[in-house]
Design an enzyme around this catalytic site. Structure first.
Site, PDB file in Angstrom:
ATOM      1  N   GLN A  63       0.812  -1.228   0.117  1.00  0.00           N
ATOM      2  CA  GLN A  63       0.085  -0.048   0.070  1.00  0.00           C
ATOM      3  C   GLN A  63       0.942   1.271  -0.074  1.00  0.00           C
ATOM      4  O   GLN A  63       1.304   1.698  -1.121  1.00  0.00           O
ATOM      5  CB  GLN A  63      -0.974   0.016   1.312  1.00  0.00           C
ATOM      6  CG  GLN A  63      -1.868   1.089   1.047  1.00  0.00           C
ATOM      7  CD  GLN A  63      -3.260   0.679   1.619  1.00  0.00           C
ATOM      8  OE1 GLN A  63      -3.508  -0.479   2.436  1.00  0.00           O
ATOM      9  NE2 GLN A  63      -4.260   1.487   1.880  1.00  0.00           N
ATOM     10  N   ASP A  64       1.583   1.588   1.255  1.00  0.00           N
ATOM     11  CA  ASP A  64       2.235   2.655   1.322  1.00  0.00           C
ATOM     12  C   ASP A  64       3.793   2.351   2.049  1.00  0.00           C
ATOM     13  O   ASP A  64       3.451   1.400   2.766  1.00  0.00           O
ATOM     14  CB  ASP A  64       1.856   4.041   1.665  1.00  0.00           C
ATOM     15  CG  ASP A  64       1.172   4.059   2.985  1.00  0.00           C
ATOM     16  OD1 ASP A  64       1.503   3.118   3.758  1.00  0.00           O
ATOM     17  OD2 ASP A  64       0.856   5.164   3.435  1.00  0.00           O
ATOM     18  N   PRO A  65       4.570   3.140   1.789  1.00  0.00           N
ATOM     19  CA  PRO A  65       5.931   2.733   2.247  1.00  0.00           C
ATOM     20  C   PRO A  65       6.004   2.477   4.053  1.00  0.00           C
ATOM     21  O   PRO A  65       4.942   3.312   4.443  1.00  0.00           O
ATOM     22  CB  PRO A  65       6.900   3.779   1.745  1.00  0.00           C
ATOM     23  CG  PRO A  65       6.351   4.478   0.736  1.00  0.00           C
ATOM     24  CD  PRO A  65       5.048   4.301   1.171  1.00  0.00           C
ATOM     25  N   HIS A 134      -0.213   6.418   5.208  1.00  0.00           N
ATOM     26  CA  HIS A 134      -1.113   6.922   4.196  1.00  0.00           C
ATOM     27  C   HIS A 134      -1.434   8.393   3.929  1.00  0.00           C
ATOM     28  O   HIS A 134      -2.229   9.015   3.484  1.00  0.00           O
ATOM     29  CB  HIS A 134      -2.545   6.608   4.392  1.00  0.00           C
ATOM     30  CG  HIS A 134      -2.652   5.314   4.985  1.00  0.00           C
ATOM     31  ND1 HIS A 134      -2.354   4.131   4.232  1.00  0.00           N
ATOM     32  CD2 HIS A 134      -3.329   4.479   6.134  1.00  0.00           C
ATOM     33  CE1 HIS A 134      -2.458   2.807   4.777  1.00  0.00           C
ATOM     34  NE2 HIS A 134      -3.076   3.146   5.625  1.00  0.00           N
TER      35      HIS A 134
END
Length: 229
Positions: A63-65, A134
């Site tokens: 999804q995100d880092p 996020h």
């Protein structure tokens, strides 16, 4: 058959799009204003650096880092050498132990050796503010990574897509199941791994698919660069 096209060939036009230029500008502006953004700028596009388009055999979508110090380096789920594997990766290792004969869980979480074998470790959002999950979700990165997925769908055949969790599974709409092999399971996070990630057998099924289609299987034991020399 591997395409001769490179990421540069297929993404050059996308990188000229106003939304993409704006995304880079926004991230650069945050860094310049003193906000810590992960991963470091030099690592943001590492997924593409380590796995060329023509070499993509498997896609694992994140999804995100990671948003903790020193963790993120541009490969989904992977952390730098010397950083303890985060909980989701630990659960991936547990599933590997259960499904891949001889797999021994490493103490590190550096997955570059997967990437160099054709496993594209792609986060759908490529940057994040320190400590704020996020925080860059609406900057335009997903428009870019959706394009990346559609280009893989278009230019490659027989790629195994591992879609874990609802966010990744929504991306299945971009992928033609007649051209590619899609495997879905809950996310390996501690919140959901017991709902069906454990026992999904995705790593073994991936190698089974690759073998059946004449491709070299993935050695899922992550190797640090110094160990592989």
């Amino acid at each position: 058959m591997a395409t001769e096209l490179t990421w540069h060939d297929v993404l050059a036009d996308e990188k000229q799009q106003p939304y993409f230029i704006n995304t880079l500008h926004t991230v650069a502006g945050e860094r310049q204003s003193g906000i810590t953004v992960y991963p470091p700028q030099k690592d943001v596009f590492n997924a593409f650096r380590f796995t060329e388009l023509g070499d993509v055999k498997v896609v694992i979508l994140g999804q995100d880092p990671y948003h903790g110090p020193g963790q993120a380096h541009g490969l989904a789920f992977s952390v730098r050498p010397g950083i303890a594997p985060p909980p989701s990766l630990v659960n991936m290792y547990k599933e590997l132990e259960a499904s891949i004969p001889g797999f021994v869980r490493p103490a590190h979480g550096y997955l570059e050796s997967w990437a160099r074998q054709g496993v594209l470790l792609l986060n759908t959002v490529l940057t994040v503010r320190a400590g704020q999950a996020h925080s860059h979700a609406s900057l335009g990165w997903e428009t870019f990574t959706d394009k990346v997925i559609s280009l893989i769908n278009q230019h490659r055949e027989g790629v195994v897509f591992l879609l874990w969790g609802s966010h990744a599974q929504k991306k299945g709409a971009i992928i033609d199941p007649q051209r590619h092999h899609i495997l879905k399971a809950p996310h390996p996070s501690p919140l959901s791994a017991h709902r069906g990630f454990f026992g999904c057998n995705h790593f073994a099924l991936t190698n089974q698919w690759l073998e059946q289609h004449g491709e070299k299987t993935i050695d899922w034991t992550p190797v640090l660069p110094a160990e592989s020399e």
